[in-house]
Design a protein around this motif. Structure first.
Motif, mmCIF file in Angstrom:
data_model
loop_
_atom_site.group_PDB
_atom_site.id
_atom_site.type_symbol
_atom_site.label_atom_id
_atom_site.label_comp_id
_atom_site.label_asym_id
_atom_site.label_seq_id
_atom_site.Cartn_x
_atom_site.Cartn_y
_atom_site.Cartn_z
ATOM 1 N N GLY A 104 0.810 -1.211 0.000
ATOM 2 C CA GLY A 104 0.000 0.000 0.000
ATOM 3 C C GLY A 104 0.841 1.257 0.000
ATOM 4 N N LEU A 105 1.911 1.253 0.791
ATOM 5 C CA LEU A 105 2.791 2.428 0.860
ATOM 6 C C LEU A 105 3.497 2.668 -0.476
ATOM 7 C CD1 LEU A 105 4.333 2.027 4.435
ATOM 8 C CD2 LEU A 105 2.653 3.725 3.671
ATOM 9 N N GLN A 106 3.798 1.598 -1.197
ATOM 10 C CA GLN A 106 4.422 1.754 -2.516
ATOM 11 C C GLN A 106 3.477 2.456 -3.484
ATOM 12 O OE1 GLN A 106 5.633 -2.172 -3.723
ATOM 13 N NE2 GLN A 106 7.145 -2.368 -2.082
ATOM 14 N N VAL A 107 2.189 2.107 -3.423
ATOM 15 C CA VAL A 107 1.184 2.759 -4.267
ATOM 16 C C VAL A 107 1.122 4.252 -3.942
ATOM 17 C CG1 VAL A 107 -1.288 2.932 -4.764
ATOM 18 C CG2 VAL A 107 -0.212 0.682 -4.557
ATOM 19 N N LEU A 108 1.103 4.571 -2.667
ATOM 20 C CA LEU A 108 1.022 5.972 -2.243
ATOM 21 C C LEU A 108 2.287 6.742 -2.587
ATOM 22 C CD1 LEU A 108 -0.611 5.329 1.249
ATOM 23 C CD2 LEU A 108 -1.742 6.215 -0.811
ATOM 24 N N ALA A 109 3.434 6.070 -2.495
ATOM 25 C CA ALA A 109 4.701 6.738 -2.812
ATOM 26 C C ALA A 109 4.771 7.143 -4.279
ATOM 27 C CB ALA A 109 5.874 5.812 -2.473
ATOM 28 N N ARG A 110 4.001 6.463 -5.127
ATOM 29 C CA ARG A 110 3.954 6.819 -6.552
ATOM 30 C C ARG A 110 2.960 7.950 -6.815
ATOM 31 N NH1 ARG A 110 3.903 0.967 -7.174
ATOM 32 N NH2 ARG A 110 1.667 1.037 -7.665
ATOM 33 N N GLY A 111 2.343 8.458 -5.752
ATOM 34 C CA GLY A 111 1.384 9.552 -5.913
ATOM 35 C C GLY A 111 0.022 9.088 -6.367
ATOM 36 N N GLU A 112 -0.301 7.802 -6.157
ATOM 37 C CA GLU A 112 -1.560 7.239 -6.631
ATOM 38 C C GLU A 112 -2.600 7.140 -5.520
ATOM 39 O OE1 GLU A 112 -0.599 3.523 -8.444
ATOM 40 O OE2 GLU A 112 0.853 4.401 -9.846
ATOM 41 N N GLN A 113 -3.786 6.650 -5.885
ATOM 42 C CA GLN A 113 -4.892 6.497 -4.955
ATOM 43 C C GLN A 113 -4.990 5.047 -4.485
ATOM 44 O OE1 GLN A 113 -8.047 9.839 -6.465
ATOM 45 N NE2 GLN A 113 -8.039 7.938 -7.608
ATOM 46 N N LEU A 114 -5.299 4.874 -3.202
ATOM 47 C CA LEU A 114 -5.413 3.533 -2.614
ATOM 48 C C LEU A 114 -6.744 3.412 -1.889
ATOM 49 C CD1 LEU A 114 -3.910 0.822 -1.975
ATOM 50 C CD2 LEU A 114 -3.186 1.902 0.164
ATOM 51 N N GLY A 115 -7.481 2.344 -2.173
ATOM 52 C CA GLY A 115 -8.740 2.093 -1.493
ATOM 53 C C GLY A 115 -8.548 1.052 -0.398
ATOM 54 N N ILE A 116 -9.062 1.329 0.797
ATOM 55 C CA ILE A 116 -8.922 0.415 1.919
ATOM 56 C C ILE A 116 -10.275 0.212 2.596
ATOM 57 C CG2 ILE A 116 -7.849 0.035 4.178
ATOM 58 C CD1 ILE A 116 -5.491 1.657 3.309
ATOM 59 N N TYR A 117 -10.553 -1.040 2.944
ATOM 60 C CA TYR A 117 -11.740 -1.365 3.723
ATOM 61 C C TYR A 117 -11.293 -1.640 5.155
ATOM 62 C CZ TYR A 117 -13.755 -2.067 -0.923
ATOM 63 O OH TYR A 117 -14.184 -1.896 -2.217
ATOM 64 N N PRO A 118 -11.436 -0.672 6.056
ATOM 65 C CA PRO A 118 -10.920 -0.831 7.418
ATOM 66 C C PRO A 118 -11.478 -2.036 8.166
ATOM 67 C CG PRO A 118 -11.503 1.453 6.998
ATOM 68 C CD PRO A 118 -12.031 0.660 5.846
ATOM 69 N N GLU A 119 -12.701 -2.468 7.828
ATOM 70 C CA GLU A 119 -13.280 -3.623 8.508
ATOM 71 C C GLU A 119 -12.534 -4.913 8.182
ATOM 72 O OE1 GLU A 119 -17.940 -3.183 8.583
ATOM 73 O OE2 GLU A 119 -17.109 -2.105 6.856
ATOM 74 N N GLY A 120 -11.796 -4.916 7.078
ATOM 75 C CA GLY A 120 -11.007 -6.081 6.713
ATOM 76 C C GLY A 120 -11.749 -7.144 5.931
ATOM 77 N N THR A 121 -13.067 -7.034 5.856
ATOM 78 C CA THR A 121 -13.881 -7.997 5.128
ATOM 79 C C THR A 121 -15.254 -7.373 4.886
ATOM 80 O OG1 THR A 121 -14.722 -10.283 5.132
ATOM 81 C CG2 THR A 121 -14.817 -9.081 7.215
ATOM 82 N N ARG A 122 -16.042 -8.008 4.036
ATOM 83 C CA ARG A 122 -17.387 -7.498 3.798
ATOM 84 C C ARG A 122 -18.273 -7.698 5.031
ATOM 85 N NH1 ARG A 122 -18.839 -10.636 -1.583
ATOM 86 N NH2 ARG A 122 -17.118 -11.907 -0.807
ATOM 87 N N SER A 123 -19.135 -6.723 5.276
ATOM 88 C CA SER A 123 -20.079 -6.846 6.374
ATOM 89 C C SER A 123 -21.015 -8.027 6.110
ATOM 90 C CB SER A 123 -20.903 -5.563 6.509
ATOM 91 O OG SER A 123 -21.970 -5.753 7.420
ATOM 92 N N PRO A 124 -21.209 -8.907 7.089
ATOM 93 C CA PRO A 124 -22.078 -10.062 6.870
ATOM 94 C C PRO A 124 -23.567 -9.727 6.873
ATOM 95 C CG PRO A 124 -21.287 -10.043 9.125
ATOM 96 C CD PRO A 124 -20.566 -8.936 8.405
ATOM 97 N N ASP A 125 -23.931 -8.537 7.394
ATOM 98 C CA ASP A 125 -25.351 -8.218 7.542
ATOM 99 C C ASP A 125 -25.703 -6.762 7.260
ATOM 100 O OD1 ASP A 125 -24.133 -7.032 9.686
ATOM 101 O OD2 ASP A 125 -24.928 -8.429 11.175
ATOM 102 N N GLY A 126 -24.763 -6.010 6.700
ATOM 103 C CA GLY A 126 -25.050 -4.620 6.381
ATOM 104 C C GLY A 126 -24.702 -3.634 7.474
#
Length: 250
Positions: A104-126
């Motif tokens: 992720g840091l390599q992507v940012l070091a290139r001046g690009e955009q990074l998408g992150i899901y802080p929950e680490g996985t999809r919500s099981p119930d919304g």
């Protein structure tokens, strides 16, 4: 080049036509420079919708299994995930989180955009669940702009286990950029990392209007899996149970 072609001439126009995403807060998206988009995660299609409404390329960290399949299906899967900006990460072993951080840091070091899901996985119930502190480390070490973003209605388009999404309208809400410069130099302080992560999740809860639950989504999924296994175990016929018991005694 593949990403650019699909984004502008094939996949992007198709996504915009099928799901007609409405966008709020587009003025909060930086026109240039490295950016972390911290998003809720209620559907697989989140990783398709978000790139479609952004002008610049965005990358996500994805499990390496998506890139190692064989045959025509494996090739098609790998090509699709590359096309939507997914980066393969080995999530097994003790060094997995460190590998994700560095990629992720390599992507940012290139001046690009990074998408992150802080929950680490999809919500099981919304619902919105507790965030993992890996995002806080990336925020503090990368020292970049952080934009919270809420995906709206994507769970109704494609739920977990649903292979073909429904053609329904969805929404994307960008919040104001978050400033964590006050925590510079505290990248290894677990209390600071938790504080930063919780602030991000608070913003996401406000944008998405999801009910917040202060436990990890993975724990909820594990409990649900255990419950299903117990139900299946309880449904065994007496003959099957006797056979298992006999085999265990041998």
């Amino acid at each position: 080049m593949t990403y650019w072609l699909l984004k502008n001439f094939l996949l992007g126009p198709l996504i915009l036509t099928l799901f007609r995403p409405w966008v709020i807060g587009r003025e909060h998206v930086p026109a240039k420079g490295p950016v972390i988009f911290a998003s809720n995660h209620i559907s697989f299609i989140d990783s398709v919708i978000l790139p479609a409404v952004l002008d610049r390329r965005i990358s996500f960290l994805a499990k390496s299994d998506y890139f190692t399949g064989r045959g025509l299906k494996g090739w098609a899967t790998k090509t699709f995930f590359n096309a939507i900006g997914q980066l393969p990460i080995d999530r097994s072993g003790g060094k997995a989180s460190e590998a994700s951080l560095r990629t992720g840091l390599q992507v940012l070091a290139r001046g690009e955009q990074l998408g992150i899901y802080p929950e680490g996985t999809r919500s099981p119930d919304g619902k919105l669940y507790r965030g993992r502190t890996g995002i806080a480390r990336m925020i503090l070490e990368g020292r970049v702009t952080v934009v919270p973003v809420a995906m709206i209605g994507t769970r109704e388009v494609q739920q977990i286990g649903q292979k073909i999404p429904k053609a329904k309208r969805v929404g994307v809400v960008f919040g104001k950029p978050l400033d964590f410069s006050r925590f510079a130099g505290f990248e290894t302080d677990r209390f600071i990392l938790r504080s930063v992560t919780d602030e991000v999740m608070h913003e996401l809860a406000g944008l998405s209007r999801q009910e917040y639950v202060d436990v990890y989504a993975t724990s909820v999924k594990e409990r649900a899996t255990s419950a299903r296994e117990q139900v299946m175990k309880d449904r065994r016929t007496p003959a099957a149970a006797a056979t298992e018991a006999t085999a265990a005694d041998r």
